[in-house]
Write a protein that holds these residues in place. Structure first.
Motif, PDB file in Angstrom:
ATOM      1  N   LEU A  86       0.824  -1.201   0.000  1.00  0.00           N
ATOM      2  CA  LEU A  86       0.000   0.000   0.000  1.00  0.00           C
ATOM      3  C   LEU A  86       0.860   1.254   0.000  1.00  0.00           C
ATOM      4  N   LYS A  87       1.858   1.298   0.863  1.00  0.00           N
ATOM      5  CA  LYS A  87       2.697   2.492   0.950  1.00  0.00           C
ATOM      6  C   LYS A  87       3.527   2.687  -0.310  1.00  0.00           C
ATOM      7  N   LEU A  88       4.011   1.589  -0.885  1.00  0.00           N
ATOM      8  CA  LEU A  88       4.785   1.707  -2.117  1.00  0.00           C
ATOM      9  C   LEU A  88       3.915   2.249  -3.244  1.00  0.00           C
ATOM     10  N   TYR A  89       2.690   1.729  -3.366  1.00  0.00           N
ATOM     11  CA  TYR A  89       1.830   2.218  -4.451  1.00  0.00           C
ATOM     12  C   TYR A  89       1.499   3.695  -4.274  1.00  0.00           C
ATOM     13  N   LEU A  90       1.230   4.118  -3.043  1.00  0.00           N
ATOM     14  CA  LEU A  90       0.971   5.537  -2.801  1.00  0.00           C
ATOM     15  C   LEU A  90       2.202   6.374  -3.139  1.00  0.00           C
ATOM     16  N   ALA A  91       3.391   5.839  -2.830  1.00  0.00           N
ATOM     17  CA  ALA A  91       4.616   6.565  -3.154  1.00  0.00           C
ATOM     18  C   ALA A  91       4.800   6.696  -4.659  1.00  0.00           C
ATOM     19  N   ARG A 138       0.489  -7.964 -10.170  1.00  0.00           N
ATOM     20  CA  ARG A 138      -0.620  -8.925 -10.203  1.00  0.00           C
ATOM     21  C   ARG A 138      -1.962  -8.230  -9.968  1.00  0.00           C
ATOM     22  N   ALA A 139      -1.934  -7.162  -9.172  1.00  0.00           N
ATOM     23  CA  ALA A 139      -3.159  -6.410  -8.899  1.00  0.00           C
ATOM     24  C   ALA A 139      -3.506  -5.450 -10.032  1.00  0.00           C
ATOM     25  N   GLU A 140      -2.683  -5.408 -11.085  1.00  0.00           N
ATOM     26  CA  GLU A 140      -2.891  -4.535 -12.244  1.00  0.00           C
ATOM     27  C   GLU A 140      -2.940  -3.059 -11.851  1.00  0.00           C
ATOM     28  N   LEU A 141      -2.062  -2.703 -10.907  1.00  0.00           N
ATOM     29  CA  LEU A 141      -1.952  -1.308 -10.500  1.00  0.00           C
ATOM     30  C   LEU A 141      -0.724  -0.630 -11.095  1.00  0.00           C
ATOM     31  N   LEU A 142       0.212  -1.418 -11.581  1.00  0.00           N
ATOM     32  CA  LEU A 142       1.372  -0.859 -12.267  1.00  0.00           C
ATOM     33  C   LEU A 142       2.016  -1.927 -13.145  1.00  0.00           C
ATOM     34  N   VAL A 143       2.895  -1.466 -14.010  1.00  0.00           N
ATOM     35  CA  VAL A 143       3.698  -2.339 -14.858  1.00  0.00           C
ATOM     36  C   VAL A 143       5.161  -2.071 -14.533  1.00  0.00           C
ATOM     37  N   ALA A 144       5.953  -3.121 -14.365  1.00  0.00           N
ATOM     38  CA  ALA A 144       7.369  -2.979 -14.060  1.00  0.00           C
ATOM     39  C   ALA A 144       8.190  -3.302 -15.302  1.00  0.00           C
ATOM     40  N   ASP A 145       8.968  -2.329 -15.748  1.00  0.00           N
ATOM     41  CA  ASP A 145       9.841  -2.507 -16.904  1.00  0.00           C
ATOM     42  C   ASP A 145      11.248  -2.794 -16.388  1.00  0.00           C
ATOM     43  N   ARG A 146      11.678  -4.029 -16.554  1.00  0.00           N
ATOM     44  CA  ARG A 146      12.978  -4.458 -16.035  1.00  0.00           C
ATOM     45  C   ARG A 146      13.978  -4.558 -17.180  1.00  0.00           C
ATOM     46  N   GLN A 147      15.041  -3.750 -17.095  1.00  0.00           N
ATOM     47  CA  GLN A 147      16.107  -3.754 -18.082  1.00  0.00           C
ATOM     48  C   GLN A 147      17.417  -4.087 -17.389  1.00  0.00           C
ATOM     49  N   PRO A 148      18.235  -4.987 -17.963  1.00  0.00           N
ATOM     50  CA  PRO A 148      19.512  -5.348 -17.330  1.00  0.00           C
ATOM     51  C   PRO A 148      20.380  -4.124 -17.066  1.00  0.00           C
ATOM     52  N   GLY A 149      20.902  -4.042 -15.845  1.00  0.00           N
ATOM     53  CA  GLY A 149      21.804  -2.949 -15.504  1.00  0.00           C
ATOM     54  C   GLY A 149      21.123  -1.642 -15.153  1.00  0.00           C
TER      55      GLY A 149
END
Length: 313
Positions: A86-91, A138-149
């Motif tokens: 919860l706190k991370l999403y609000l941040a 999983r909650a469809e509240l954000l998308v994480a774009d992970r790029q090496p480095g």
């Protein structure tokens, strides 16, 4: 034994304890976390954190039955770590929910951990943030774009949990108003920058933070400063447990963020029915948590300047 109506339920314990024993001590934010929050606020130009009503509560009040509990209740009801999620999403809403079109932020996981004052931000805190990111995906509240480095780039999705691209509700509401329409899905509440810079985001527990959002929603369009909500409607609208509700209300009251007044609503043959009415004290957020109620609150901006000066020194 007659049970008093509308009393605040206390958490069940295995043996009787005094009220004082049930109150956990208020945590103290570290100076490092407060300094980082002050820097983040400056980066966001003292932006308020805007949260749609649909994240907090369902839409029964507009005549539409809720298909599922709102995202807030789902985040709290999941496995351990609901407080961090919860706190991370609000941040992320705070940092990426402004007027730009990207609505994304790219910080290392350890930086988010330090912002929320998690223990051992370099390792254990880093892992807990990564777990929270996966849960928010999983909650469809954000998308994480992970790029090496590179740090993980977090891209906001609409805060009603629909999985749709994020739009700033203030801008969306203005656009529909100019078009002569009104879209209830863009109604929102706001947390001031002092919520972060004064340390409230760090010290409030999961129930306390959830009830702060609920009370902001209930009082946002109320005609009177004091509000009341039927317990059955509260469960249907917000999906929060009785324990979360009672513990959160009690915490806000202890912190001076909420005032509770008993109001008689009817009388029948000498028996008077009493309701608890709630008044939110949003100006209290300008002062630091745990500060005595009678002490003058320090503005969030002054707090930020003081902490920035301390960091430079």
């Amino acid at each position: 034994m007659t049970k008093k109506s509308n009393s605040i339920a206390e958490p069940k314990v295995s043996r009787p304890r005094s009220k004082r024993a049930r109150i956990a001590p208020v945590p103290t934010p570290s100076d490092a976390a407060l300094v980082l929050n002050a820097r983040a606020s400056s980066r966001a130009k003292d932006r308020r954190t805007t949260v749609r009503h649909a994240f907090i509560g369902s839409g029964w009040h507009v005549g539409e039955p809720a298909a599922d509990d709102p995202p807030l209740a789902r985040l709290l009801r999941a496995s351990k770590g609901g407080n961090i999620r919860l706190k991370l999403y609000l941040a992320v809403l705070w940092q990426a929910g402004g007027g730009d079109e990207r609505h994304s932020v790219e910080w290392p996981a350890r930086t988010w951990a330090a912002l929320l004052d998690l223990p051992d931000p370099e390792q254990r805190g880093d892992r807990r943030i990564r777990d929270a990111i996966r849960a928010l995906e999983r909650a469809e509240l954000l998308v994480a774009d992970r790029q090496p480095g590179r740090p993980i780039r977090l891209i906001l999705l609409r805060d009603d949990g629909s999985g749709e691209p994020y739009t700033n509700p203030g801008q969306a509401a203005r656009a529909t108003k100019e078009a002569g329409a009104f879209d209830r899905t863009d109604l929102y509440v706001q947390l001031p920058s002092a919520f972060w810079t004064a340390g409230w985001a760090i010290v409030l527990s999961t129930p306390g933070l959830a009830m702060l959002l609920v009370m902001l929603l209930l009082t946002s369009n109320a005609n009177e400063s004091r509000v009341w909500i039927n317990p059955g409607q509260a469960r249907a609208r917000f999906g929060l447990s009785e324990d979360t509700w009672s513990r959160g209300v009690a915490e806000l009251r202890r912190q001076g963020l909420l005032e509770i007044q008993k109001k008689p609503v009817s009388e029948d043959f000498g028996w008077r029915r009493i309701r608890n009415t709630y008044t939110l004290v949003p100006t209290r957020l300008d002062g630091g948590p745990g500060q005595p109620r009678g002490e003058e609150a320090r503005p969030g901006r002054s707090t930020r300047r003081r902490l920035s000066a301390r960091a430079k020194g």
